[in-house]
Motif scaffolding. Sequence first.
Motif, mmCIF file in Angstrom:
data_model
loop_
_atom_site.group_PDB
_atom_site.id
_atom_site.type_symbol
_atom_site.label_atom_id
_atom_site.label_comp_id
_atom_site.label_asym_id
_atom_site.label_seq_id
_atom_site.Cartn_x
_atom_site.Cartn_y
_atom_site.Cartn_z
ATOM 1 N N HIS A 76 -9.047 4.926 8.571
ATOM 2 C CA HIS A 76 -7.875 5.659 9.045
ATOM 3 C C HIS A 76 -8.196 6.813 9.982
ATOM 4 N N HIS A 119 0.340 0.078 12.661
ATOM 5 C CA HIS A 119 -0.555 0.829 11.786
ATOM 6 C C HIS A 119 -1.720 -0.064 11.318
ATOM 7 N N GLU A 174 -4.383 -3.609 5.358
ATOM 8 C CA GLU A 174 -4.522 -2.747 4.177
ATOM 9 C C GLU A 174 -4.965 -3.555 2.949
ATOM 10 N N VAL A 176 -5.742 0.450 11.929
ATOM 11 C CA VAL A 176 -6.656 0.592 10.784
ATOM 12 C C VAL A 176 -7.758 -0.475 10.840
ATOM 13 N N ASP A 223 0.832 -1.200 0.000
ATOM 14 C CA ASP A 223 0.000 0.000 0.000
ATOM 15 C C ASP A 223 0.872 1.257 0.000
HETATM 16 ZN ZN ZN Z 1 -2.732 2.974 6.029
#
Ligand code: ZN
Length: 365
Positions: A248, A265, A185, A269, A137
């Motif tokens: 996000h 992260h 992601e 998310v 991503d």
């Molecule tokens: Zn992200």
Amino acid sequence: RSLTVSLDQSCYSIHIGSGLYRLLPELLQKAGVGRDRKLMIITDSEVAPRYADRVKSCLDFAGYETGVSVFPAGESNKNLQQLERLIGECLQFGLDRSSLILALGGGVVGDVAGFVAATYMRGIPFIQLPTTLLAHDSSVGGKVGVNHPLGKNYIGSFHQPVMVVFDVDVLHTLPKREIVSGFAEVVKHALIWDVSFVKWLEENTEALLSLEPAKVEEAIYRGCRVKAAVVSQDEKESGIRAILNYGHTIGHALEAVSGYQYYTHGEAVAIGMAGAARLSQKVLGSSPELITRTEELLQAFQLPVRYDQAWLERDMLQAMKRDKKARRGEYAFVLSRSMGQVELIRGIEEVHVSQVLKEIGGGTG
Ligand code: ZN
Ligand code: NAD
């Protein structure tokens, strides 16, 4: 496998496959990068001992003068101090405006090294060599930057890479937590764009979690294809690109209030997408099935869908009002009308947001 990202002024290719580092000199030549140009590999302290020599020796052997610059791994090092230090190392190595930077690592390295490239002598070209699943991503689309203590990615710019080379051979050394995190992601790309991709992920979760090579390559390819399609339509995020921020708003807030140390992260998310599905039902009247199917898919990938209530709702709300998509202190969220279809909704009332925070604030499971 290869893909092309087509932009107004330029285009670049994404190569995904096994054994690609050996082909780097050839790919560089094809991209018009001759041996007279200096290269600097920027990487982090986890990736450097595993892969920096492998990449450097392929390039040295082909006659490129290549330096290596390392910064400490981790989201908390995605900051201006590291940026300044890395630029110092580039200067000492003698990089000039004809030189290139190679970002070898996960999303943190890609964002930091890309921002070095964007700012060094007002900008030099760079190449993305993603080494985490999540970086399928971050390596595509040209968003680069570092964090500010007050929030994620507040310092940054758009700087597109010359190419992206994803050698999937490096994924087997990823810690389990980072493999899981990377799938967040991938799931996001499916949820925002393509119901058939959602279904494929539901059917292949086990094979993907055990990193079965053909399946992982397919997942990366399909994820990159969604990202490339969106970015090609809206390079600088004046419209549709905002949909890539699904999950996000809550995710970034969680990362910020917990000091970038607590959740990866991808985990943040994942929790954010569970929250966005719930908010979609309240604001857009989406079906409850959207919530259950989203949460079940995330949980099948062993991702969290609840956050630890140690992080205060009040701080979370503050952080969300500072979100880059928000205007005049109102809440803006990417929400889903139905699976595979999302849009940016502004002016969301605080009662809905705080209700959702209560619903998803039930521990880490
Ligand atoms: Zn992200
Ligand atoms: P990361 O770069 O911190 O990598 C996770 C950990 O794995 C690190 O400790 C790293 O050193 C280690 N690692 C990396 N590759 C490895 C390998 N092959 N073997 C063993 N260990 C390895 O984190 P990430 O999850 O890749 O990226 C998250 C970052 O990406 C966040 O800062 C996020 O904001 C950013 N991001 C940016 C974009 C964008 O469009 N620019 C998009 C999504 C995410």
